[in-house]
Design a protein around this motif. Sequence first.
Motif, PDB file in Angstrom:
ATOM      1  N   PRO A  28      40.217  42.583  46.762  1.00  0.00           N
ATOM      2  CA  PRO A  28      41.223  43.655  46.616  1.00  0.00           C
ATOM      3  C   PRO A  28      41.198  44.653  47.765  1.00  0.00           C
ATOM      4  O   PRO A  28      42.259  45.127  48.208  1.00  0.00           O
ATOM      5  CB  PRO A  28      40.825  44.320  45.290  1.00  0.00           C
ATOM      6  CG  PRO A  28      40.174  43.226  44.508  1.00  0.00           C
ATOM      7  CD  PRO A  28      39.431  42.406  45.525  1.00  0.00           C
ATOM      8  N   GLU A  29      40.008  44.969  48.273  1.00  0.00           N
ATOM      9  CA  GLU A  29      39.927  45.921  49.388  1.00  0.00           C
ATOM     10  C   GLU A  29      40.540  45.335  50.652  1.00  0.00           C
ATOM     11  O   GLU A  29      41.067  46.069  51.499  1.00  0.00           O
ATOM     12  CB  GLU A  29      38.471  46.330  49.638  1.00  0.00           C
ATOM     13  CG  GLU A  29      37.558  45.211  50.088  1.00  0.00           C
ATOM     14  CD  GLU A  29      36.113  45.647  50.234  1.00  0.00           C
ATOM     15  OE1 GLU A  29      35.463  45.201  51.196  1.00  0.00           O
ATOM     16  OE2 GLU A  29      35.641  46.436  49.392  1.00  0.00           O
ATOM     17  N   ASP A  30      40.481  43.994  50.788  1.00  0.00           N
ATOM     18  CA  ASP A  30      41.115  43.341  51.933  1.00  0.00           C
ATOM     19  C   ASP A  30      42.636  43.408  51.818  1.00  0.00           C
ATOM     20  O   ASP A  30      43.339  43.616  52.813  1.00  0.00           O
ATOM     21  CB  ASP A  30      40.673  41.874  52.030  1.00  0.00           C
ATOM     22  CG  ASP A  30      39.175  41.718  52.207  1.00  0.00           C
ATOM     23  OD1 ASP A  30      38.563  42.603  52.828  1.00  0.00           O
ATOM     24  OD2 ASP A  30      38.619  40.705  51.733  1.00  0.00           O
ATOM     25  N   GLU A  31      43.140  43.213  50.610  1.00  0.00           N
ATOM     26  CA  GLU A  31      44.584  43.305  50.382  1.00  0.00           C
ATOM     27  C   GLU A  31      45.081  44.718  50.687  1.00  0.00           C
ATOM     28  O   GLU A  31      46.160  44.904  51.256  1.00  0.00           O
ATOM     29  CB  GLU A  31      44.916  42.935  48.929  1.00  0.00           C
ATOM     30  CG  GLU A  31      44.548  41.508  48.544  1.00  0.00           C
ATOM     31  CD  GLU A  31      45.508  40.467  49.088  1.00  0.00           C
ATOM     32  OE1 GLU A  31      46.419  40.834  49.849  1.00  0.00           O
ATOM     33  OE2 GLU A  31      45.335  39.281  48.750  1.00  0.00           O
ATOM     34  N   ALA A  32      44.289  45.719  50.302  1.00  0.00           N
ATOM     35  CA  ALA A  32      44.654  47.109  50.586  1.00  0.00           C
ATOM     36  C   ALA A  32      44.672  47.346  52.093  1.00  0.00           C
ATOM     37  O   ALA A  32      45.578  48.008  52.621  1.00  0.00           O
ATOM     38  CB  ALA A  32      43.676  48.063  49.910  1.00  0.00           C
ATOM     39  N   PHE A  33      43.668  46.817  52.801  1.00  0.00           N
ATOM     40  CA  PHE A  33      43.607  46.952  54.261  1.00  0.00           C
ATOM     41  C   PHE A  33      44.860  46.341  54.889  1.00  0.00           C
ATOM     42  O   PHE A  33      45.481  46.947  55.771  1.00  0.00           O
ATOM     43  CB  PHE A  33      42.353  46.255  54.794  1.00  0.00           C
ATOM     44  CG  PHE A  33      42.164  46.397  56.279  1.00  0.00           C
ATOM     45  CD1 PHE A  33      41.268  47.327  56.791  1.00  0.00           C
ATOM     46  CD2 PHE A  33      42.873  45.603  57.185  1.00  0.00           C
ATOM     47  CE1 PHE A  33      41.091  47.468  58.168  1.00  0.00           C
ATOM     48  CE2 PHE A  33      42.716  45.743  58.554  1.00  0.00           C
ATOM     49  CZ  PHE A  33      41.814  46.673  59.043  1.00  0.00           C
TER      50      PHE A  33
END
Length: 266
Positions: free
Chosen positions: A102-107
Amino acid sequence: MTEDSQRNFRSVYYEKVGFRGVEEKKSLEILLKDDRLGILPPHHESHAQVMMYRKEQYSDVLHALKVVRFVSDATPQVEVYLRMYQLECGKLPRSPSFPLEPEDEAFLAIAKAMEEMVEDSVDCYWIIRCFVNQLNNKYRDSLPHLPKAFEQYLNLEDSRLLSHLRTCSAVSRLPYELWFKRCFAGCLPESSLQRVWDKVVSGSCKILVFVAVEILLTFKIKVMALNSAEKITKFLENIPQDSSDAIVSKAIDLWHKHCGTPVHSA
């Protein structure tokens, strides 16, 4: 007078003479020049040399990723930024085929929006990198509390609207990831995002709460007509963008109303 107090003094002065929004309309490229992200040293004569080092570091990291075949010339630029960031943070997965966190998608969402604001790829990467680091470090303890703050301020502004959300069991299913982890990237157009992100960069993640509240207030009639959490969330994830500038302006008004003068705080 310190640089931060000068900036805040200017905001207050502009607003008193009827020019609210002047400070918020600074682009993130101007912020980079103004060193709001800590990218450049305080001595201006060192900037050219530091930018040269930044370009060299960018090239070295990109070359390393190509050597290990994590990226190629065909890789989308935002994905290149993600892999560079992962490598520098020691979080590069063992294979590029691994599913994204999820943090990669946000990035990626933030990077895609930033790419529309900043033309130079080196500058763009460093701004994304520092913006995401600020979210992950400075605001790490504040971000989890934003949904509760949203509920609190929406109750103050329109308790009936909040009651409707509760009746539909929608409060816990609102697009908080989109609002508070991606900072409205993919929700608001870039021209509006710049004004919101300027506040975030300057020291206040709470502005995100008031943007979310104002979205609900702006589309109150539509939201009140929806009778399920799924329908409400789907609508809020894809709001019409023609009202975005007005939403941000009103959100800034709400921020001033509830938090006082614009001395930035989380």
